[in-house]
Motif scaffolding. Structure first.
Motif, PDB file in Angstrom:
ATOM      1  N   ALA A   1       0.701  -1.336  -0.152  1.00 41.46           N
ATOM      2  CA  ALA A   1      -0.162   0.024  -0.016  1.00 41.46           C
ATOM      3  C   ALA A   1       1.003   1.174  -0.092  1.00 41.46           C
ATOM      4  CB  ALA A   1      -1.006   0.024   1.298  1.00 41.46           C
ATOM      5  N   GLY A   2       2.254   1.227   0.255  1.00 41.13           N
ATOM      6  CA  GLY A   2       3.020   2.283   0.423  1.00 41.13           C
ATOM      7  C   GLY A   2       4.516   1.889   0.834  1.00 41.13           C
ATOM      8  N   VAL A   3       5.387   2.881   0.413  1.00 43.27           N
ATOM      9  CA  VAL A   3       6.692   2.600   0.549  1.00 43.27           C
ATOM     10  C   VAL A   3       7.225   3.949   0.697  1.00 43.27           C
ATOM     11  CG1 VAL A   3       9.001   1.934  -0.333  1.00 43.27           C
ATOM     12  CG2 VAL A   3       6.855   0.629  -0.894  1.00 43.27           C
ATOM     13  N   ALA A   4       7.851   4.119   1.888  1.00 40.34           N
ATOM     14  CA  ALA A   4       8.681   5.599   2.425  1.00 40.34           C
ATOM     15  C   ALA A   4      10.000   5.414   1.820  1.00 40.34           C
ATOM     16  CB  ALA A   4       8.434   5.627   3.730  1.00 40.34           C
ATOM     17  N   ALA A   5      10.612   6.563   1.681  1.00 36.00           N
ATOM     18  CA  ALA A   5      11.886   6.689   1.182  1.00 36.00           C
ATOM     19  C   ALA A   5      12.949   5.918   2.110  1.00 36.00           C
ATOM     20  CB  ALA A   5      12.491   7.934   0.988  1.00 36.00           C
ATOM     21  N   SER A   6      12.536   6.050   3.424  1.00 35.03           N
ATOM     22  CA  SER A   6      13.500   5.700   4.504  1.00 35.03           C
ATOM     23  C   SER A   6      13.601   3.835   4.423  1.00 35.03           C
ATOM     24  CB  SER A   6      13.053   5.908   5.704  1.00 35.03           C
ATOM     25  OG  SER A   6      11.584   5.886   6.224  1.00 35.03           O
ATOM     26  N   GLN A   7      12.406   3.321   3.912  1.00 35.27           N
ATOM     27  CA  GLN A   7      12.350   2.008   3.945  1.00 35.27           C
ATOM     28  C   GLN A   7      13.288   1.589   2.628  1.00 35.27           C
ATOM     29  OE1 GLN A   7       7.775   1.946   3.801  1.00 35.27           O
ATOM     30  NE2 GLN A   7       8.119   0.026   4.950  1.00 35.27           N
ATOM     31  N   ILE A   8      13.687   2.112   1.833  1.00 35.05           N
ATOM     32  CA  ILE A   8      14.664   1.722   0.806  1.00 35.05           C
ATOM     33  C   ILE A   8      15.962   2.254   0.913  1.00 35.05           C
ATOM     34  CG2 ILE A   8      12.714   1.051  -0.893  1.00 35.05           C
ATOM     35  CD1 ILE A   8      13.458   3.799  -2.535  1.00 35.05           C
TER      36      ILE A   8
END
Length: 163
Positions: free
Chosen positions: A45-52
């Motif tokens: 549902a979502g991906v934040a830049a910090s997660q990558i």
């Protein structure tokens, strides 16, 4: 660009406040492309830049076939009575816990041309806007759980095969 590997619970990048994006350059354009590619797989549902692994204020979302992104997002409106919604996180694989979220959210940010844009929604989209903004503030949904549920979550994490 490319689908990026999701950082997992315990990685310090997930607990770090993300920096605002200044000039929109080739690096930011590449980041947005990667965020969009990383949110496309089913169940995301979502991906934040910090997660990558990038501590900049941007996220992508993918809810009900609506795929997009926000740069420098700010939640500008939350309304309704907060309710417990089942919530999981790509950075905490396999765990789902009821988390208090507002049923409506509106976020404001900018697009790659620097134009102000808004995204608003109810249900899963409202939840995703709140969840991804939390990531950019160095917060995981586990931080919102009551003491007992958080204890159970930490137990499950310690017993997981990925931790």
């Amino acid at each position: 660009m490319t689908e990026r590997q999701i950082r997992i619970f315990g990685d310090p990048v997930l607990k770090t406040m993300s920096e605002p994006i200044g000039a929109i350059d080739a690096g930011v354009r590449g980041l947005v492309d990667d965020l969009l590619d990383s949110v496309r797989p089913p169940g995301r549902a979502g991906v934040a830049a910090s997660q990558i692994g990038v501590n900049l204020r941007a996220f992508s979302y993918n809810v009900d076939g609506r795929i997009g992104y926000l740069i420098n997002p700010v939640l500008v409106e939350l309304s309704g009575e907060p309710e417990a919604m089942d919530e999981g996180c790509l950075s905490v694989p396999g765990l789902w816990f009821p988390t208090m979220r507002y049923p409506y959210a509106r976020a404001r940010g900018v697009d790659l041309e620097g134009h102000e844009v808004q995204v608003e929604g109810t249900g899963v989209l409202a939840q995703a806007l709140q969840h991804e903004t939390d990531h950019l503030n160095g917060m995981l949904y586990l931080d919102r759980l009551d003491k007992e549920r958080r204890r159970e979550a930490m137990k499950q994490i310690r017993e997981s095969d990925w931790f």
